[in-house]
Design a protein around this motif. Structure first.
Motif, PDB file in Angstrom:
ATOM      1  N   ILE A  51       7.893 -13.600   1.737  1.00 14.53           N
ATOM      2  CA  ILE A  51       6.564 -14.046   2.179  1.00 14.53           C
ATOM      3  C   ILE A  51       5.775 -13.003   2.951  1.00 14.53           C
ATOM      4  O   ILE A  51       4.581 -13.173   3.154  1.00 14.53           O
ATOM      5  N   GLY A  52       6.382 -11.912   3.379  1.00  9.48           N
ATOM      6  CA  GLY A  52       5.670 -10.971   4.235  1.00  9.48           C
ATOM      7  C   GLY A  52       4.503 -10.258   3.593  1.00  9.48           C
ATOM      8  O   GLY A  52       3.346 -10.644   3.729  1.00  9.48           O
ATOM      9  N   ALA A  53       4.814  -9.194   2.860  1.00  9.07           N
ATOM     10  CA  ALA A  53       3.750  -8.340   2.330  1.00  9.07           C
ATOM     11  C   ALA A  53       2.907  -9.042   1.283  1.00  9.07           C
ATOM     12  O   ALA A  53       1.686  -8.899   1.254  1.00  9.07           O
ATOM     13  N   GLY A  54       3.538  -9.785   0.401  1.00  9.63           N
ATOM     14  CA  GLY A  54       2.790 -10.408  -0.681  1.00  9.63           C
ATOM     15  C   GLY A  54       1.723 -11.356  -0.182  1.00  9.63           C
ATOM     16  O   GLY A  54       0.575 -11.329  -0.628  1.00  9.63           O
TER      17      GLY A  54
ATOM     18  N   ALA B 101       8.034   0.784   1.679  1.00  6.80           N
ATOM     19  CA  ALA B 101       6.931   1.630   2.144  1.00  6.80           C
ATOM     20  C   ALA B 101       5.603   0.884   2.067  1.00  6.80           C
ATOM     21  O   ALA B 101       4.769   0.964   2.982  1.00  6.80           O
ATOM     22  N   ALA B 102       5.387   0.139   0.982  1.00  3.13           N
ATOM     23  CA  ALA B 102       4.146  -0.627   0.825  1.00  3.13           C
ATOM     24  C   ALA B 102       4.021  -1.692   1.911  1.00  3.13           C
ATOM     25  O   ALA B 102       2.932  -1.925   2.460  1.00  3.13           O
ATOM     26  N   VAL B 103       5.123  -2.326   2.236  1.00  2.00           N
ATOM     27  CA  VAL B 103       5.107  -3.353   3.283  1.00  2.00           C
ATOM     28  C   VAL B 103       4.774  -2.724   4.640  1.00  2.00           C
ATOM     29  O   VAL B 103       4.011  -3.279   5.435  1.00  2.00           O
ATOM     30  N   ALA B 104       5.338  -1.561   4.891  1.00  2.00           N
ATOM     31  CA  ALA B 104       5.069  -0.881   6.161  1.00  2.00           C
ATOM     32  C   ALA B 104       3.595  -0.500   6.297  1.00  2.00           C
ATOM     33  O   ALA B 104       3.027  -0.543   7.392  1.00  2.00           O
ATOM     34  N   VAL B 105       2.956  -0.134   5.175  1.00  2.00           N
ATOM     35  CA  VAL B 105       1.520   0.153   5.193  1.00  2.00           C
ATOM     36  C   VAL B 105       0.741  -1.099   5.592  1.00  2.00           C
ATOM     37  O   VAL B 105      -0.233  -1.035   6.352  1.00  2.00           O
ATOM     38  N   GLY B 106       1.173  -2.254   5.083  1.00  2.00           N
ATOM     39  CA  GLY B 106       0.534  -3.510   5.466  1.00  2.00           C
ATOM     40  C   GLY B 106       0.679  -3.792   6.956  1.00  2.00           C
ATOM     41  O   GLY B 106      -0.248  -4.304   7.608  1.00  2.00           O
ATOM     42  N   PHE B 107       1.832  -3.458   7.510  1.00  2.00           N
ATOM     43  CA  PHE B 107       2.046  -3.624   8.952  1.00  2.00           C
ATOM     44  C   PHE B 107       1.002  -2.828   9.732  1.00  2.00           C
ATOM     45  O   PHE B 107       0.407  -3.321  10.693  1.00  2.00           O
ATOM     46  N   SER B 108       0.759  -1.597   9.303  1.00  2.00           N
ATOM     47  CA  SER B 108      -0.231  -0.757   9.985  1.00  2.00           C
ATOM     48  C   SER B 108      -1.620  -1.378   9.944  1.00  2.00           C
ATOM     49  O   SER B 108      -2.365  -1.348  10.930  1.00  2.00           O
TER      50      SER B 108
ATOM     51  N   PRO C 105       1.957   4.136  12.495  1.00  2.00           N
ATOM     52  CA  PRO C 105       2.619   2.869  12.832  1.00  2.00           C
ATOM     53  C   PRO C 105       3.681   2.460  11.816  1.00  2.00           C
ATOM     54  O   PRO C 105       4.711   1.891  12.188  1.00  2.00           O
ATOM     55  N   SER C 106       3.436   2.745  10.537  1.00  2.00           N
ATOM     56  CA  SER C 106       4.413   2.365   9.510  1.00  2.00           C
ATOM     57  C   SER C 106       5.725   3.121   9.694  1.00  2.00           C
ATOM     58  O   SER C 106       6.811   2.565   9.499  1.00  2.00           O
ATOM     59  N   ILE C 107       5.646   4.378  10.074  1.00  2.00           N
ATOM     60  CA  ILE C 107       6.852   5.175  10.305  1.00  2.00           C
ATOM     61  C   ILE C 107       7.625   4.647  11.504  1.00  2.00           C
ATOM     62  O   ILE C 107       8.856   4.482  11.459  1.00  2.00           O
ATOM     63  N   ILE C 108       6.901   4.329  12.568  1.00  2.00           N
ATOM     64  CA  ILE C 108       7.553   3.867  13.802  1.00  2.00           C
ATOM     65  C   ILE C 108       8.293   2.552  13.573  1.00  2.00           C
ATOM     66  O   ILE C 108       9.449   2.395  13.985  1.00  2.00           O
TER      67      ILE C 108
ATOM     68  N   SER D 198      16.084   4.594   5.402  1.00  2.00           N
ATOM     69  CA  SER D 198      14.957   4.291   6.283  1.00  2.00           C
ATOM     70  C   SER D 198      14.055   5.504   6.459  1.00  2.00           C
ATOM     71  O   SER D 198      12.824   5.387   6.467  1.00  2.00           O
ATOM     72  N   ILE D 199      14.654   6.666   6.602  1.00  2.00           N
ATOM     73  CA  ILE D 199      13.859   7.894   6.741  1.00  2.00           C
ATOM     74  C   ILE D 199      13.028   8.129   5.477  1.00  2.00           C
ATOM     75  O   ILE D 199      11.846   8.489   5.548  1.00  2.00           O
ATOM     76  N   LEU D 200      13.636   7.892   4.319  1.00  2.00           N
ATOM     77  CA  LEU D 200      12.918   8.073   3.055  1.00  2.00           C
ATOM     78  C   LEU D 200      11.725   7.119   2.954  1.00  2.00           C
ATOM     79  O   LEU D 200      10.614   7.513   2.592  1.00  2.00           O
ATOM     80  N   ILE D 201      11.949   5.849   3.302  1.00  2.00           N
ATOM     81  CA  ILE D 201      10.865   4.860   3.273  1.00  2.00           C
ATOM     82  C   ILE D 201       9.767   5.237   4.263  1.00  2.00           C
ATOM     83  O   ILE D 201       8.571   5.122   3.966  1.00  2.00           O
ATOM     84  N   ALA D 202      10.169   5.685   5.436  1.00  2.00           N
ATOM     85  CA  ALA D 202       9.195   6.065   6.456  1.00  2.00           C
ATOM     86  C   ALA D 202       8.299   7.207   5.980  1.00  2.00           C
ATOM     87  O   ALA D 202       7.076   7.180   6.176  1.00  2.00           O
ATOM     88  N   VAL D 203       8.894   8.183   5.336  1.00  2.00           N
ATOM     89  CA  VAL D 203       8.114   9.327   4.849  1.00  2.00           C
ATOM     90  C   VAL D 203       7.108   8.885   3.783  1.00  2.00           C
ATOM     91  O   VAL D 203       5.937   9.278   3.809  1.00  2.00           O
ATOM     92  N   ILE D 204       7.547   8.030   2.849  1.00  2.00           N
ATOM     93  CA  ILE D 204       6.650   7.562   1.785  1.00  2.00           C
ATOM     94  C   ILE D 204       5.506   6.739   2.374  1.00  2.00           C
ATOM     95  O   ILE D 204       4.339   6.920   2.022  1.00  2.00           O
ATOM     96  N   SER D 205       5.833   5.820   3.286  1.00  2.00           N
ATOM     97  CA  SER D 205       4.789   4.975   3.878  1.00  2.00           C
ATOM     98  C   SER D 205       3.784   5.798   4.668  1.00  2.00           C
ATOM     99  O   SER D 205       2.608   5.448   4.746  1.00  2.00           O
ATOM    100  N   GLY D 206       4.228   6.881   5.255  1.00  2.00           N
ATOM    101  CA  GLY D 206       3.349   7.684   6.073  1.00  2.00           C
ATOM    102  C   GLY D 206       2.426   8.599   5.297  1.00  2.00           C
ATOM    103  O   GLY D 206       1.366   8.981   5.793  1.00  2.00           O
ATOM    104  N   PHE D 207       2.805   8.893   4.014  1.00  2.00           N
ATOM    105  CA  PHE D 207       2.049   9.924   3.307  1.00  2.00           C
ATOM    106  C   PHE D 207       1.589   9.558   1.894  1.00  2.00           C
ATOM    107  O   PHE D 207       0.945  10.376   1.240  1.00  2.00           O
ATOM    108  N   VAL D 208       1.899   8.321   1.404  1.00  2.00           N
ATOM    109  CA  VAL D 208       1.520   7.940   0.036  1.00  2.00           C
ATOM    110  C   VAL D 208       0.608   6.713   0.075  1.00  2.00           C
ATOM    111  O   VAL D 208       0.934   5.727   0.742  1.00  2.00           O
ATOM    112  N   PRO D 209      -0.550   6.707  -0.640  1.00  2.00           N
ATOM    113  CA  PRO D 209      -1.460   5.550  -0.661  1.00  2.00           C
ATOM    114  C   PRO D 209      -0.793   4.285  -1.199  1.00  2.00           C
ATOM    115  O   PRO D 209       0.103   4.352  -2.048  1.00  2.00           O
TER     116      PRO D 209
END
Length: 468
Positions: free
Chosen positions: A39-42, A119-126, A157-160, A356-367
């Motif tokens: 239910i989160g990102a969607g 990564a997409a979900v983390a972008v939504g958090f931001s 914020p998504s990385i953090i 987690s590091i991989l997801i953080a990098v993608i969320s921080g730098f990919v649209p």
């Protein structure tokens, strides 16, 4: 022919029995794990973008199509889970039905899906965090919220948030499940509150036309929002941490999909009826809609619920990704050291950290939208293989006792496979090319490293030598 060498159900059961993961999850925990992952990102992020760009008010139908497909997948998952209580979900199921090579590619595709979806979900958090803080008088600079391709520096914020949740997951599965359950309750409260507030503001003019992009828009919308249901796969990856996997996994999978599909339909209808779909192209559509309707303070409260829902989704995706890594590395097809279990917390801490590091990098730098489409391709491809695998398993091993049997399998499996293939077709050519490249990389890793270090092949060769 090691590519098609299968792993027996007995071997998978031994893997689960010898696992040092703590078995402490119940059917209740699994249902909340699935709901939290779905239910989160969607519901809080993708509803606005998908309505504005693809389906309009017909987004509700997109969620129905994607949800029904996931129920079909869930039924086949449930049969597999009732006979294979091992981590890895489709990876383990495919190993038993179609062989090692296909299993590796499924695991490789799931790693892609969990990574880019997280990564997409983390972008939504931001997006929600920025909207809430701005309404409270503190504006986070744009260059800390946007990727370089969007004109910013990094989505900080998504990385953090990802790195913080990584720490929580390493501390223990049961603790993560408790936090997830609390956050799910907060999220459900926010959803109910939004529907109750938005419904009186419904304007039928906003629903006309209901299908502004036509039927193809609804199908494209289903292909885009499909990733929002993916959280139920993480339920299956938790098999080795369940008290009674053959009973609890089917309950958790089917219950979580059904609950969330109902919520998606209600939310998307309330949202597009209250606010015209053309105004919803934002990563925080629910809070944004409430601000347009004059509910500024309530929008901030709903944003808190949205953030809670997004965090639960992140917990589930980080959890699922690490368990896929763990299952593949245990079989030797990725370095075994990365699947090492923490001596105190009994969690696969190295793969959790690396993932987690991989997801953080993608969320921080990919649209965002590039992330979503690629995730959906990987997930749909895996589900396509799953429909084939369950039929093969039923025909090759009818003697295995199944505590749950997928009803009408020879109707459900072909329909599900066709729908998966069609939804993949509806995604962009660039996405197809990127996914094909990912599969080629996976094949190279399998043949250069995985095949040579496969523990299953080693065991088979030793057995053959003993017989000789």
């Amino acid at each position: 022919m090691s590519f098609f060498h299968t792993k027996s159900v007995a071997q998978l059961e031994n893997d689960a029995a010898s696992s040092s993961l703590t078995k402490n999850l119940t059917a209740f925990d699994l249902t909340f794990l699935g709901v939290g992952g779905i239910i989160g990102a969607g519901i809080f992020v993708l509803t606005g973008i998908a309505a504005a760009r693809y389906a309009g008010p017909g987004l509700a139908l997109s969620f129905v199509i994607a949800g029904v497909l996931c129920i079909l997948v869930g039924l086949t998952y449930s049969e597999f889970a009732s006979i294979i209580p091992a981590s890895g979900s489709v990876y383990s199921y495919t190993f038993a039905s179609l062989g090692e090579g296909m299993a590796f590619l499924c695991g490789w595709s799931l790693l892609l899906a969990y990574t880019v979806t997280g990564a997409a979900v983390a972008v939504g958090f931001s997006g929600y965090l920025a909207g809430m803080t701005a309404s409270l008088g503190y504006v986070i600079p744009d260059y800390l919220l946007k990727t370089p391709a969007e004109g910013g520096l990094v989505n900080l914020p998504s990385i953090i948030i990802i790195l913080l949740l990584c720490f929580v997951l390493i501390r223990g599965t049961k603790q993560s499940a408790k936090l997830n359950a609390i956050l799910v309750v907060v999220t459900l409260s926010a959803i109910i509150a939004f529907v109750a507030i938005a419904t009186p503001h419904a304007d039928m003019a906003n629903l006309n036309p209901f299908l502004p992009f036509g039927t193809s828009g609804v199908i494209s919308g289903a292909a885009i929002v499909f990733f929002s249901y993916m959280g139920f796969d993480a339920v299956a990856t938790s098999a080795e941490e369940c008290k009674n996997p053959s009973r609890d996994l089917p309950i958790g999978i089917i219950a979580s999909i059904t609950i969330c599909m109902t919520l998606y339909i209600c939310m998307s209808l309330a949202l597009t009826a209250a606010v015209n779909y053309t105004m919803l192209d934002t990563p925080e559509p629910v809070a944004y809609a409430l601000r347009l309707l004059g509910w500024e303070k309530v929008a901030n409260l709903i944003a808190v619920g949205a953030i809670a829902g997004i965090i639960t989704t992140l917990i589930v995706y980080l959890f699922g990704q690490s368990r896929i890594f763990f299952a593949v590395s245990r079989d030797g097809m990725l370095p075994a050291k990365i699947g090492k279990i923490h001596p105190k917390y009994h969690t696969p801490y190295i793969v959790t950290t690396l993932g987690s590091i991989l997801i953080a990098v993608i969320s921080g730098f990919v649209p965002l939208m590039h992330i979503v489409e690629l995730s959906n391709t990987g997930t749909l491809a895996v589900f396509f293989v799953n429909f084939i695998g369950i039929v093969v398993m039923r025909r090759k091993h009818p003697e295995i006792k199944r505590k749950f049997r997928c009803p009408l399998l020879y109707i459900i499996a072909p329909i599900g496979a066709i729908v998966c293939f069609y939804l993949i077709y509806e995604l962009s050519t660039l996405t197809h090319a990127l996914f094909a490249g990912w599969i080629v990389i996976g094949l190279i890793i399998y043949y250069v490293y995985g095949q040579k270090h496969s523990k299953v092949i080693e065991e088979a060769e030793l057995a053959a030598q003993k017989k000789a």
